[in-house]
Design a protein around this motif. Structure first.
Motif, PDB file in Angstrom:
ATOM      1  N   GLY A 102       6.371   6.417  -1.348  1.00  0.00           N
ATOM      2  CA  GLY A 102       5.112   5.969  -1.945  1.00  0.00           C
ATOM      3  C   GLY A 102       4.801   4.518  -1.681  1.00  0.00           C
ATOM      4  O   GLY A 102       3.629   4.125  -1.682  1.00  0.00           O
ATOM      5  N   ARG A 151       6.502  11.168  -1.399  1.00  0.00           N
ATOM      6  CA  ARG A 151       5.357  10.334  -1.040  1.00  0.00           C
ATOM      7  C   ARG A 151       4.457  10.043  -2.229  1.00  0.00           C
ATOM      8  O   ARG A 151       3.366   9.488  -2.071  1.00  0.00           O
ATOM      9  N   ASP A 152       4.896  10.398  -3.427  1.00  0.00           N
ATOM     10  CA  ASP A 152       4.151  10.049  -4.633  1.00  0.00           C
ATOM     11  C   ASP A 152       4.066   8.532  -4.764  1.00  0.00           C
ATOM     12  O   ASP A 152       4.991   7.807  -4.399  1.00  0.00           O
ATOM     13  N   SER A 153       2.972   8.044  -5.280  1.00  0.00           N
ATOM     14  CA  SER A 153       2.749   6.600  -5.336  1.00  0.00           C
ATOM     15  C   SER A 153       3.764   5.882  -6.219  1.00  0.00           C
ATOM     16  O   SER A 153       3.980   4.674  -6.067  1.00  0.00           O
TER      17      SER A 153
END
Length: 295
Positions: A102, A151-153
């Motif tokens: 992220g 890939r989560d922020s």
């Protein structure tokens, strides 16, 4: 019916019927190998009947066959040290998964997925994946779930090191379990390996080494200060005898030199009888080469 007729029936017909009954019963007995599940197929179509390991009685009234699936745990390893090992029917391996976190940090992660087939949903697995498509499905679905979760922020490189790695692993386990459960697979274990952070990992290691070096310098500062005070007092007491002060410090200086140069080797020439180590003029003369006249 006469007595002779009954005798013929007993001798001929009854044994024939017994043989036919035995053939029907023997063809109806099905044995599933140990460590396997048997999916009952009738006329080439899968049924909802999943047979556990052992003998089973299936009436031989229709064309039937068994499609065998493993009932034990299966595993898929991505990016593990055993990725180069030979694959088996129960264990497969693959390359590491490149992901972007992220915080835009790139990494290559490795993981191990352990799963098994749900007997009640074996027909769904057979119709959607088949006996040879299970590992490919697990590989693809696990890669999608892991990539989506990392890939989560809110995920950063700090989540892949230290104690935060365990929390990240639990989140990835939940995501992978949900992805596999949709297609009749039960997740039994998930282990996230040490990620390869590339240049970012080198920067992290260099920062940690610098921090440890700073702590060591602070710890040695008190020792160096005490030694400097001791040397000052020694010089004041031995100001008139420089040779005595030098011999006092000689051992410490040699010790420091050896510690700073680990590959240092000191060689001493053997002193023969009647020889003494001293200035050059006190040493015996060297023999000269009669051709060149050089020693």
């Amino acid at each position: 019916m006469t007595t002779a007729g009954w005798i013929i029936v007993v001798i001929l017909v009854i044994p024939v019927l017994a043989v036919l009954a035995w053939m029907v019963i023997s063809s109806s007995l099905v044995r599933v190998p140990s460590g396997s599940l048997g999916l009952l197929m009738v006329r080439g179509r899968a049924t909802d009947t999943a047979l556990t390991p052992g003998p089973h009685f299936v009436p031989a009234l229709r064309r039937k066959m068994l499609e065998v699936y493993p009932s034990v745990q299966l595993s898929f390893r991505a990016g593990a040290p055993t990725s180069g090992a030979a694959d088996t029917e129960l264990d497969r391996s693959g390359t590491g998964l490149p992901v972007t976190l992220g915080d835009r940090t790139t990494a290559v992660v490795g993981y191990t997925v352990r799963f098994r087939l749900v007997p009640a949903r074996l027909r769904e697995v057979h119709e959607n994946l088949g006996p040879h498509g299970v590992f490919g499905f697990v590989r693809d679905e696990t890669a999608v779930a892991v990539t989506r979760a990392l890939r989560d922020s809110e995920v950063a490189v700090e989540d892949l090191v230290g104690s935060a790695l365990e929390r990240c692993q639990q989140d990835l386990r939940a995501a992978v379990a949900a992805a596999l459960a949709e297609n009749g697979l039960e997740l039994t274990g998930f282990r996230l390996g040490t990620p390869d952070l590339g240049r970012t990992g080198e920067v992290i290691q260099a920062t940690l080494r610098a921090r440890q070096e700073l702590e060591r310098e602070r710890a040695e500062a008190a020792t160096r200060l005490a030694r400097a005070v001791n040397d000052a007092e020694l010089d004041a007491r031995l100001s008139g005898t420089a040779t005595a002060a030098w011999r006092y410090r000689e051992t410490d200086l040699w010790s420091e030199l050896v510690q700073r140069t680990e590959a240092l080797q000191v060689a001493l020439r053997a002193v023969g009888p009647g020889e003494s180590v001293g200035p050059e003029q006190n040493r015996p003369p060297r023999e000269q080469d009669p051709t060149t006249g050089l020693p």
